[in-house]
Design a protein around this motif. Structure first.
Motif, PDB file in Angstrom:
ATOM      1  N   ARG A 131       0.823  -1.221   0.000  1.00  0.00           N
ATOM      2  CA  ARG A 131       0.000   0.000   0.000  1.00  0.00           C
ATOM      3  C   ARG A 131       0.857   1.272   0.000  1.00  0.00           C
ATOM      4  N   GLY A 132       2.179   1.103  -0.150  1.00  0.00           N
ATOM      5  CA  GLY A 132       3.066   2.265  -0.202  1.00  0.00           C
ATOM      6  C   GLY A 132       3.454   2.791   1.157  1.00  0.00           C
ATOM      7  N   ARG A 133       3.215   2.003   2.215  1.00  0.00           N
ATOM      8  CA  ARG A 133       3.531   2.433   3.593  1.00  0.00           C
ATOM      9  C   ARG A 133       4.713   1.625   4.128  1.00  0.00           C
ATOM     10  N   PHE A 134       5.537   2.270   4.957  1.00  0.00           N
ATOM     11  CA  PHE A 134       6.661   1.592   5.603  1.00  0.00           C
ATOM     12  C   PHE A 134       6.304   1.431   7.075  1.00  0.00           C
ATOM     13  N   GLN A 135       5.729   0.280   7.408  1.00  0.00           N
ATOM     14  CA  GLN A 135       5.220   0.059   8.754  1.00  0.00           C
ATOM     15  C   GLN A 135       5.721  -1.256   9.342  1.00  0.00           C
ATOM     16  N   ARG A 136       5.887  -1.248  10.672  1.00  0.00           N
ATOM     17  CA  ARG A 136       6.118  -2.501  11.396  1.00  0.00           C
ATOM     18  C   ARG A 136       5.052  -2.607  12.475  1.00  0.00           C
ATOM     19  N   VAL A 137       4.839  -3.796  12.985  1.00  0.00           N
ATOM     20  CA  VAL A 137       3.831  -4.018  14.012  1.00  0.00           C
ATOM     21  C   VAL A 137       4.497  -4.004  15.385  1.00  0.00           C
TER      22      VAL A 137
END
Length: 517
Positions: A131-137
């Motif tokens: 989705r074009g996001r740089f995320q971690r949980v």
């Protein structure tokens, strides 16, 4: 191309040319189709008007002649026209002219591996990357690591190609999440296939089913294979797989596989520490709260620095690591990058007595002699004033300028030679006693310099430079200098390295038999 962001940027101009070629092709094709529509309208009008009239119309020899001529040659010329082929060949010829500037299969695979590297090192969620996001949980909640100004969404085909690269290396830990996203995206479009796609829903299902089978998830592999048969019911290989999976599931003990286990690295023995330091990007309070660390204005008792001392920040005492703020100006940094560009080549690592490229170092580098530009000599003089060392060749190596690639990194390594056959000794001036590294650019995220055993990392500080000793005063290598260039998550990282050797420093940096110094 993938090993240097500069090379990737240069590919943009190649695609601009391809866009122009495609526009020309479209214009020619529209003209051709307009001509076909004109012919269609002419013949349709004859059938709707002239030929529907009285039968005596065909008795007109002119009408009869035009009908015979049209059926004999005009239809033949339209149906077997070479114009479409000529237009396509012109496009292909133009494309071929630009082939030398296009990415290779190695580039595509390297770019895909870069996404997987970023996924691993920064524990990024594949679903977020898509989705074009740089995320971690963290604690069950997604956290943004970096928010780009412009987001790019990945397609089902994009995800399929990343998953396929992992699949072909039998890396099912990575192939599963990327192929899952590919299947999800293809399903959302009803399995619609686009002209530019390499993969399809059927391809993604096929690769994902086998990936799950290899990790021991036979029931899901069966379910995916049955879905694939719905789209391709006569696929004999998949029919065989379905029978195989069904037999395994009714067996007393179906295979369990290896599960989704991350592949090990034969080079990276300190992976957990390395990745933690990359993720924290310089936030190690237990290290930096040391009261013995300090900042000051530093002149090194050199007359050239008395009026304009350097802004020194001592980052570590063991190993001794110093950051010099504002070491270089914007203009100087741009000059170095500009002069180095033509000489950039894939970076190499020591491989016995020789040098070779390696996946654990993704960048391009160029060596700059003093004669390349006046700025090189000025930097050498500045480095010498700050360190008190003789940096002239061969006591100091030529300035090495490095541009990192997509997800560019350099896994943990020593700058000094650890083998007597190392190429470092070719200068015949001993080992690399010290490193002086200049940050020529900033990066938005990632790219920190991590000292593994010393347990701290330094984020990129534009226009600053860091210095450390590689050897103890007795000439032995300092194991605490094991360091790494963390993958660049977002940005274009440029650095310049100056490696200073033992010989030539006899009066500047005296020897000492004490192994602690």
């Amino acid at each position: 191309m993938y090993t240097s962001l500069l090379s990737v940027k240069q590919a943009i101009s190649v695609e601009r040319k391809l866009i122009d070629y495609l526009r020309t092709y479209i214009d020619h094709e529209l003209e051709r189709l307009e001509d076909i529509k004109r012919f269609y309208a002419k013949v349709s009008d004859l059938h709707s008007e002239l030929y529907k009239g009285p039968e005596t119309v065909i008795a007109n020899p002119l009408v009869a002649f035009t009908l015979v001529k049209r059926l004999h040659s005009e239809w033949l010329n339209v149906v077997y026209s070479n114009e479409a082929l000529e237009n396509a060949q012109a496009l292909r010829s133009s494309y071929k002219e630009e082939e030398a500037g296009l990415p290779t299969l190695e580039d595509l695979q390297g770019a895909a591996k870069a996404l997987m590297r970023l996924q691993d090192v920064y524990t990024l969620q594949v679903a977020s990357l898509v989705r074009g996001r740089f995320q971690r949980v963290s604690n069950g909640n997604p956290i943004d690591i970096y928010t780009p100004a412009v987001s790019v969404l990945l397609s089902g085909d994009d995800c399929f190609l990343v998953g396929k690269v992992a699949y072909e290396q039998e890396d099912y830990y990575h192939s599963v999440p990327w192929l899952e996203e590919s299947v999800h995206l293809f399903r959302r479009t009803g399995g619609e296939w686009n002209l530019e796609n390499e993969g399809s829903l059927e391809d993604a299902l096929d690769h994902l089913a086998f990936s799950h089978f290899k990790t021991g998830n036979v029931s899901y592999a069966l379910s995916l294979s049955q879905e694939l048969l719905h789209h391709d019911p006569v696929n004999g290989r998949v029919l065989q797989n379905v029978k195989k999976y069904e037999k395994l599931l009714v067996a007393a003990s179906p295979p369990t596989g290896d599960g989704l286990r991350r592949p090990t690295s034969k080079y990276l023995r300190t992976r957990d520490t390395y990745e933690r330091l990359c993720q924290t990007q310089g936030s190690q309070p237990m290290h930096f709260e040391n009261p013995r660390l300090f900042c000051d204005y530093f002149s090194n008792d050199n007359p050239g620095l008395l009026l304009l001392p350097a802004k020194r920040e001592v980052l570590s005492l063991q190993p001794y690591v110093v950051l010099y703020h504002n070491f270089i100006t914007d203009t100087e940094a741009e000059d170095i990058k500009r002069v180095a560009q033509p000489g950039l080549r894939r970076s190499v690592v020591a491989a016995g007595e020789k040098q070779a490229t390696a996946d654990y170092r993704i960048s391009k580098s160029a060596w700059m002699k003093g004669s390349a530009h006046s700025i090189v000599g000025r930097l050498d003089q500045r480095i010498s004033m700050l360190t008190g060392l003789n940096v002239k060749h061969p006591y100091g190596e030529y300035l090495q300028v490095v541009n990192y690639g997509i997800g560019g990194h350099y896994e943990p390594h020593f700058d000094h030679a650890t083998s007597p056959t190392s190429p470092v000794f070719r200068l015949k001036t001993g080992n690399r006693v010290a490193t002086f590294m200049i940050y020529l650019s900033s990066v938005e995220a990632g790219g920190s310099t991590a000292f593994i055993y010393a347990n701290f990392s330094i984020p990129v500080v534009e226009k600053a430079a860091i210095f450390w000793w590689n050897l103890h005063r007795n000439g032995q290598g300092d194991v605490d200098t094991l360091h790494a260039g963390c993958p660049v998550l977002f940005g274009d990282k440029w650095v310049a390295n100056k490696w200073i050797h033992e010989y030539g420093q006899e009066f500047q940096h005296r020897c000492n038999l004490n192994p602690e110094e």
